[in-house]
Scaffold this active site. Structure first.
Site, PDB file in Angstrom:
ATOM      1  N   THR A  45       0.816  -1.220   0.000  1.00 18.38           N
ATOM      2  CA  THR A  45       0.000   0.000   0.000  1.00 18.38           C
ATOM      3  C   THR A  45       0.845   1.264   0.000  1.00 18.38           C
ATOM      4  O   THR A  45       0.360   2.323  -0.399  1.00 18.38           O
ATOM      5  CB  THR A  45      -0.901   0.037   1.245  1.00 18.38           C
ATOM      6  OG1 THR A  45      -0.068  -0.042   2.407  1.00 18.38           O
ATOM      7  CG2 THR A  45      -1.893  -1.116   1.242  1.00 18.38           C
ATOM      8  N   GLU A 108      -3.872  -5.930  -2.058  1.00 18.36           N
ATOM      9  CA  GLU A 108      -3.005  -4.935  -1.437  1.00 18.36           C
ATOM     10  C   GLU A 108      -2.542  -5.455  -0.079  1.00 18.36           C
ATOM     11  O   GLU A 108      -3.352  -5.948   0.715  1.00 18.36           O
ATOM     12  CB  GLU A 108      -3.766  -3.611  -1.227  1.00 18.36           C
ATOM     13  CG  GLU A 108      -4.050  -2.849  -2.507  1.00 18.36           C
ATOM     14  CD  GLU A 108      -2.865  -1.993  -2.980  1.00 18.36           C
ATOM     15  OE1 GLU A 108      -1.822  -1.951  -2.284  1.00 18.36           O
ATOM     16  OE2 GLU A 108      -3.007  -1.364  -4.050  1.00 18.36           O
ATOM     17  N   ASP A 156       6.316  -2.229  -6.283  1.00 20.45           N
ATOM     18  CA  ASP A 156       5.711  -3.103  -5.279  1.00 20.45           C
ATOM     19  C   ASP A 156       5.379  -4.476  -5.858  1.00 20.45           C
ATOM     20  O   ASP A 156       5.187  -4.587  -7.069  1.00 20.45           O
ATOM     21  CB  ASP A 156       4.452  -2.441  -4.692  1.00 20.45           C
ATOM     22  CG  ASP A 156       3.385  -2.076  -5.725  1.00 20.45           C
ATOM     23  OD1 ASP A 156       3.746  -1.544  -6.792  1.00 20.45           O
ATOM     24  OD2 ASP A 156       2.208  -2.345  -5.463  1.00 20.45           O
TER      25      ASP A 156
HETATM   26 ZN    ZN Z   1       0.753  -1.507  -6.671  1.00 17.32          ZN
END
Ligand code: ZN
Length: 238
Positions: A45, A108, A156
């Site tokens: 996140t 997430e 990420d």
């Molecule tokens: Zn992402």
């Protein structure tokens, strides 16, 4: 502001067990062209708390969402039905395919990107992944990171994420080739990366950074044989 596909409901049946906390996001629409999920995209996140992330993922002004959010304490929220198209992936491609939002389930993970993922959180992820994979017949190769499909633009779930832990449980896959390349060349590297799914048109350095995030986050310096071997199916080939 884009129109939401169908009105958010206060509660929807979810077959996920144990049942997630339903926290409807207005940020979703129908999957395009009759597509169904063939990928699961993992994110962090990059926010200070799960609550802050939950608010942002459900804020109509933010125009972002995901299907699931897992808190660092293991709390599991669901914001969008798996059947619907959440807005988590953005621009990018994987195995030459675009509109990843229409092709994926987004998860997430509450993490700033700078610290390890908690064991409670990983345990919930490891309970959730096999259920989604079974519902939509998604193989381990279909579990990818945001940085895999958007190299350079996204980093990420990041260098702290333990991909090998998922690979050991069949919840993610190693590289794409059985053969060990003879030498180090950008052509070898790009070819293997492409076979593994990294088809985005990015410079060599950007591609190398994305491959390292996924397969060997400890790697530094120029392209090495270890980077090329990291794309091999044999785990931990060094
Ligand atoms: Zn992402």
């Amino acid at each position: 502001m884009p129109a939401a596909g169908t009105r958010a409901r206060s509660a929807v049946p979810s077959t996920t067990k144990p049942a997630p906390i339903w926290h409807a996001s207005p940020n979703f629409g129908p999957r395009r062209d009759g597509l169904t999920p063939t990928l699961i995209v993992l994110h962090y996140t990059a926010m200070d708390s799960a609550q802050a992330a939950l608010e942002r993922l459900c804020d109509p002004q933010a125009e972002v969402s995901a299907h699931y959010l897992i808190g660092s304490d293991g709390t599991l929220w669901q914001m969008v039905r798996e059947e619907d198209r959440a807005w988590h992936a953005g621009a990018g491609e994987w195995h030459g395919q675009t509109d990843i939002n229409s092709r994926s389930i987004g998860i997430e993970l509450d993490n700033t990107g700078a610290h390890p993922f908690s064991d409670l959180q990983m345990a919930v992820l490891e309970t959730l992944l096999p259920q989604i994979m079974s519902r939509w017949a998604i193989p381990p190769e279909g579990v990818i990171g945001h940085s895999d499909m958007a190299p350079g633009r996204k980093s990420d779930p990041g260098a702290k994420f333990d991909w090998q832990r998922l690979e050991r449980q069949g919840l993610a896959a190693a590289g794409a080739t059985q053969t060990t390349p003879a030498g180090i060349s950008c052509e070898n590297f790009r070819e293997l990366a492409r076979a593994a799914g990294f088809t985005a048109d990015v410079p060599n350095e950007t591609l190398l950074a994305a491959i390292r995030l996924r397969y060997r986050p400890w790697g530094t310096g120029p392209l090495s044989l270890a980077d090329i071997k990291a794309l091999s199916l044999a785990p931990n080939a060094t």
